[in-house]
Design an enzyme around this catalytic site. Structure first.
Site, PDB file in Angstrom:
ATOM      1  N   GLY A 266       0.540  -0.786  -0.190  1.00 41.03           N
ATOM      2  CA  GLY A 266      -0.237   0.196   0.188  1.00 41.03           C
ATOM      3  C   GLY A 266       0.723   1.561  -0.090  1.00 41.03           C
ATOM      4  N   SER A 269       4.813   5.224   4.439  1.00 36.82           N
ATOM      5  CA  SER A 269       5.404   5.644   4.914  1.00 36.82           C
ATOM      6  C   SER A 269       5.573   3.506   5.629  1.00 36.82           C
ATOM      7  CB  SER A 269       6.208   6.881   5.943  1.00 36.82           C
ATOM      8  OG  SER A 269       6.116   7.567   5.546  1.00 36.82           O
ATOM      9  N   GLU A 291      -0.479  -1.636  -6.625  1.00 40.40           N
ATOM     10  CA  GLU A 291      -1.354   0.014  -7.200  1.00 40.40           C
ATOM     11  C   GLU A 291       0.121   0.812  -7.806  1.00 40.40           C
ATOM     12  OE1 GLU A 291      -5.000   1.098  -5.077  1.00 40.40           O
ATOM     13  OE2 GLU A 291      -3.390   3.033  -4.665  1.00 40.40           O
ATOM     14  N   ASN A 381      -6.357  10.580   3.966  1.00 40.12           N
ATOM     15  CA  ASN A 381      -6.435  10.605   2.841  1.00 40.12           C
ATOM     16  C   ASN A 381      -7.856   9.734   2.099  1.00 40.12           C
ATOM     17  OD1 ASN A 381      -3.990  11.290   3.543  1.00 40.12           O
ATOM     18  ND2 ASN A 381      -2.708   9.350   3.689  1.00 40.12           N
TER      19      ASN A 381
END
Ligand code: COA
Length: 501
Positions: A266, A269, A291, A381
């Site tokens: 994903g 960080s 992705e 996000n």
């Protein structure tokens, strides 16, 4: 420069469409729905948005902006701060836009990234007036070659009434051939999508466009804003080891082979740092079907660990980005950039049996995960592709540090304040404290594993006290909760700046 432009603009009939960014920006009207290229600060439209920012200094207008995923500062900071964005989707990650969303000044439609193309097909966002797409080249047979990301550009270009191309001549020509553009038919008319292995190429090198739709071409040399991730630390190293040990146990149990299934990792960080942990492990011949490709993937390619990486975007920190993009030839045969509809496609994720590793903000004692909303109300996000992968992967793994904000927040809570991934989609939870393998367990069987293996030690007693009280209050029901106290940890944090009681 003239020669480069001529080389990159293969369709000579479009030469008279080359205009300034200001002229292109002037084509956009108040109320337009605009699709833009870009995915996690990679391959964004950049110069036309900046011209829109200039225009907004003298004129009030607003547009809805839909993209692949988060964009860099040109759109998600400057355009947002100029008051031009009315509504934004399907993902963002820029602090400035996040603040505007959380102040109610920008509407935000957060959604699974695999769903966007289908929503465009169904005209859910409204007719798309313009698609602004960054391209590395337009070939003489009419293919638009994307740059560092593909995202939703194919579907946006297909459904938009008009297209503005940002022809970015700073993009290395080695990108030509990296992309694999495959657009499925409409639902109901569609056959299987023939990706059988992470390395399969099933489409074309670019986005086939109708040249008549191209209303403007703007020459650009602006590069993508670098990613904002921070390097691995001691705790993420421990989390990486926890993951590696879990995978070793899966091999011993015969559920994985020593050549691992393709890995999805994903954004952010923590996920990057955990993937980086493979570098010093015994695992070889790794394939990535993800992705976003962040720094760790390129370190692993350099170390000979990753043999192939498929994704929809490449987003790198500044120093590594400079090195990689200048030496794209070295990586070209190991990379494939696809539309996000393909990278995040449930059909393919399930067929490949991915090992999926995404980061969570918090999880609860039953294994529900919140990836998006701080204290249940403030958007971070977005869900991005985490739901696409977690639900459909062979292993849906979530990683998070067990605490946040210096230990005042526990990442393991009684009941998550917002659910992105339900207990049914979370197979394994990993923190720097340990691993909770939740597969096949009833809710009450998960509780001791999550508290004892994953929670920060200072919060364990408090979590047990909550659970024991909930069992008493509910008469030991299927999923014990004391609804009067379930969110009390957030209330305590809001009042006293800590979840510690
Ligand atoms: N409560 C409040 N804040 C929290 C928190 C919690 N439980 N957990 C983390 N945070 C804060 C951190 O303190 C940090 O704040 P800062 O920016 O002020 O320093 C911020 O959230 C980011 O946390 P960090 O631990 O650095 O994690 P990250 O960079 O790995 O990002 C997510 C984690 C969950 C925000 C990120 O992975 C994400 O957006 N995920 C959703 C989308 C997704 O998973 N896509 C993947 C599909 S490929």
């Amino acid at each position: 420069m003239k020669a480069t432009i001529e080389k990159r603009l293969g369709l000579k009939e479009l030469a008279d469409k080359v205009v300034s960014a200001e002229e292109a920006a002037a084509l956009i009207s108040d109320g337009d729905v605009v699709g833009m290229s870009g995915f996690t600060r990679a391959g964004d439209a950049k110069v036309v948005p900046l011209a829109l920012v200039e225009r907004a200094k003298n004129e009030k207008f607003q547009i809805d902006v839909y993209t692949g995923a988060s964009l860099g500062p040109e759109v998600d900071r400057y355009l947002a701060e100029a008051g031009v964005i009315r509504k934004r989707g399907p993902y963002q990650g820029e602090p400035a836009l996040r603040n505007l969303i959380n102040k109610g000044e920008v509407l935000y439609v957060d959604g699974h990234l695999s769903h966007v193309a289908e929503l465009v097909r169904q005209n859910i966002y409204g007719p798309i007036k313009f698609a602004i797409i960054e391209a590395c080249a337009i070939t003489k047979d009419g293919y638009l070659i994307p740059t560092n990301s593909v995202g939703n550009s194919p579907i946006l270009a297909d459904y938009a009434e008009n297209i503005i191309v940002e022809l970015n001549i700073s993009c290395s020509e080695s990108f030509i051939g990296i992309h694999d553009i495959y657009v499925p038919e409409k639902q109901g008319e569609r056959g299987p999508i023939p990706v059988i292995s992470a390395t399969d190429r099933i489409g074309e090198i670019g986005i086939k466009i109708d040249p008549k739709k191209i209303k403007a071409i703007v020459i650009s040399e602006n590069t993508d804003a670098p990613s904002l991730i921070v390097p691995p630390d001691e705790e993420t190293d421990i989390m990486a080891n926890n993951l590696l040990n879990f995978l070793r146990d899966e091999i011993k149990a015969g559920r994985l082979t020593s050549k691992l299934a393709p890995i999805q990792s994903g954004v952010g960080s923590v996920a990057n740092a955990v993937l980086q942990g493979f570098q010093d492990s015994e695992f070889e011949d790794l394939e990535i079907y993800s992705e976003v490709l962040q720094d760790a993937v390129f370190h692993l390619i350099d170390a000979g660990k990753v043999t192939f990486a498929s994704a929809t975007s490449i987003t790198l920190s500044e120093e590594l980005g400079n090195e990689v993009f200048e030496n794209m030839d070295k990586y070209a045969d190991k990379l494939c950039l696809r539309p996000q509809e393909i990278t995040n496609q449930p059909e393919i994720i399930r067929r490949l049996g991915l090992i999926s590793v995404n980061a969570a903000l918090e999880a609860d004692i039953y294994g529900n995960v919140n990836s998006t909303h701080v204290s249940g109300t403030r958007m971070m996000n977005g869900i991005g592709g985490s739901g696409d992968f977690a639900r459909n992967a062979k292993l849906g793994i979530f990683v998070t540090k067990s605490y946040a904000k210096g230990g005042t927040i526990s990442s393991i809570v009684p009941m998550v304040s917002h659910v992105d991934h339900t207990e049914h989609d979370v197979d394994v939870l990993i923190t720097e404290q340990g691993v909770a393998d939740l597969r096949g367990l009833a809710p009450k069987e998960r509780v001791p594993l999550i508290i004892e293996n994953c929670a920060y030690p200072d919060f364990k007693e408090q979590l047990w006290a909550y659970y024991n009280d909930a069992v008493e209050k509910t008469g030991n029901s299927q999923t014990p909760h004391n609804l009067e106290k379930a969110f009390s940890w957030y209330v305590n944090y809001a009042k006293n700046g800590t979840m510690v009681e």
